[in-house]
Design an enzyme around this catalytic site. Structure first.
Site, short mmCIF file in Angstrom:
data_model
loop_
_atom_site.label_atom_id
_atom_site.label_comp_id
_atom_site.label_asym_id
_atom_site.label_seq_id
_atom_site.Cartn_x
_atom_site.Cartn_y
_atom_site.Cartn_z
N HIS A 185 0.82 -1.93 0.39
CA HIS A 185 -0.36 0.02 -0.17
C HIS A 185 0.63 1.33 0.17
CE1 HIS A 185 -3.47 2.37 1.08
NE2 HIS A 185 -2.26 3.18 2.07
N GLU A 186 1.42 1.29 1.20
CA GLU A 186 2.82 2.22 0.86
C GLU A 186 3.56 2.66 0.05
OE1 GLU A 186 1.75 4.31 3.15
OE2 GLU A 186 0.74 3.62 4.24
N HIS A 233 2.09 4.30 -2.93
CA HIS A 233 2.41 5.69 -2.51
C HIS A 233 3.69 6.40 -2.92
CE1 HIS A 233 -1.22 6.57 -0.74
NE2 HIS A 233 -1.06 6.07 0.43
#
Length: 452
Positions: free
Chosen positions: A24-25, A28
């Site tokens: 998920h990170e 980003h």
């Protein structure tokens, strides 16, 4: 052995969730770096740092509390506007909300301290709106991709449970569904009629091959024929130990739940099952995993997204219900929210089920990881800070303000100041922490019971 399997199931899902958070990170991190934003930290977890290593501009590390992660980018908050009475972004303006103003000012100062010469065009708030949205959408989209992959593995690799023409159980008697619902009766009494399948001699493991002179290849089709032949003596053939047995059976007219397109009972507005009088012989079907085509993957993911969205929309009510169940004798809703502790417990219980084939257990664990990622995808799109959806909503609102200004020949209002929403952000954080603590407590003292 059961304890070891329980632990292995918990570890499988724990590692799956940890990997999902890390990816998920990454969702980003990658677009932020592509758009030249300086990323100072990529961290998994919160609290004290256990391990870190710096590569280029970014410190990569692992923290002590593995309940999330974050990517820190410079320039998340624009400096305060001069017409706000704070040209430097550091003054504290006297007001009746001075404490909240101080929170905003402290956040600006912390953000300003991260800046260094050369960062003028590497700050997040100066990016075009579409680039900011891509960066913030990257995390949830990564969870969606993981969810799709897990569901593809589940559906195309392991397959979904399908009813076969082999009998799994034979009931000794027939108890009308309405009687079961009103009295809770499950055991047979002398007043209950014998089940036609029991009278006809069917046993678990028998494979039904013919009904009323028609070949049986599908359990759903067989069920429809049985429902339509109530009271009629009908020929039936089944295979046991390689031998075909021919006999007759007379389905009993009784109230049974009306199935929906997925085979689950349809429900009335009050939550009770929809019943109809149909033919019934009293047998259950043996289930087996049957791989499905790729075309089933996205619809399955879509159904899961809809289900999770329904939970999120009613989240306050659902959390209240969890609290009531945790501190009373009320049962937990199996369709309600659970914490990572609850997910881990379910994973452990599934892994320890010796009576369930190992393939089915692994498939369930894969499905759990996929479901968690779909939940992360939906939850992170809630338009509240500090969630990704809050940043996306802020960027969209900035776009609306600037578009309106252009249409009416007004001055550009500039970047939307997300720092002004920090007081609300802290409230949301406190509520999320409280909800998480309640769910963990409920999953310990009154866990969701999915297996009876």
């Amino acid at each position: 052995m059961s304890i070891l399997l329980f632990v292995l199931g918990v570890l499988f899902v724990a590692l799956g969730i940890a990997a999902s958070i890390a990816l998920h990170e990454v969702g980003h991190l990658v677009p932020a770096k592509l758009f030249k934003v300086r990323v100072t930290q990529y961290m998994i977890g919160f609290g004290p740092t256990l391990f870190s290593r710096r590569r280029g501009d970014t410190e990569y590390g692992l923290k002590a509390i593995p309940l999330g992660g974050y990517v820190s980018m410079v320039g998340m908050f624009p400096p305060a506007r001069a017409d706000d009475g704070d040209p430097t972004g550091t003054a504290v303006r006297p007001s009746s909300t001075g404490m909240f103003q101080q929170l905003t000012t402290d956040a600006r100062q912390a953000a300003a301290e991260q800046l260094r010469p050369g960062d003028e065009n590497r700050v997040f708030y100066k990016l075009p709106i579409w680039k900011r949205i891509i960066i913030m959408l990257g995390g949830p989209v990564m969870n969606l991709i993981i969810g799709v992959i897990m569901f593809a593995i589940l559906i195309m690799g392991f397959g979904s449970p399908q009813a076969t023409t082999t009998v799994s159980e034979v009931y000794e008697c027939v108890v009308p569904a309405s009687q079961q619902a009103s009295t809770g009766q499950t055991a047979c009494t002398d007043e209950d009629p014998a089940a036609p399948a029991f009278d006809a001699g069917l046993q678990p493991g028998d494979r039904v091959v013919s009904y009323d002179g028609q070949d049986v290849t599908d359990w759903t089709q067989l069920s429809a024929w049985i429902r339509d032949t109530a009271g009629d003596e009908t020929a039936i053939s089944y295979v046991r130990d390689g031998e075909t047995i021919n006999t007759t059976i007379t389905p009993l007219l009784t109230e049974r739940p009306v199935p929906d397109i997925d085979g689950r009972p349809k429900l009335n507005a009050d939550g009770t099952e929809v019943l109809e009088a149909v033919g019934f012989i009293g047998v259950g079907s043996q289930q087996e995993l049957a791989p499905g085509p790729p075309s089933e993957v996205l619809p399955a993911v879509g159904d899961n997204i809809v289900a999770v969205t329904g939970v999120v929309i009613n989240l306050p009510q659902r959390v209240v219900e969890v609290g009531q169940a945790a501190f009373s004798d009320a049962p937990r809703d199996p369709e309600g929210p659970i914490s990572v502790v609850g997910v881990g417990r379910i994973a452990g219980e599934v892994s320890a089920m010796d009576e369930v084939p190992i393939e089915s257990r692994v498939a369930t664990l894969v499905g759990l990881v996929g479901g968690v990622n779909i939940a992360l995808f939906v939850f992170n799109l809630i338009p509240l800070l500090p969630l990704d959806g809050g940043h996306i909503a802020g960027a969209l609102w900035e776009g609306v303000r600037r578009t309106v200004a252009r249409l009416f020949n007004r001055p550009d209002p500039g970047p939307f100041d997300m720092a002004k929403l920090l007081p609300l952000t802290y409230v949301v954080v406190v509520l999320l922490m409280g909800m998480g603590a309640l769910l963990i407590y409920a999953d310990i003292v009154k866990p969701v019971n999915l297996f009876g």
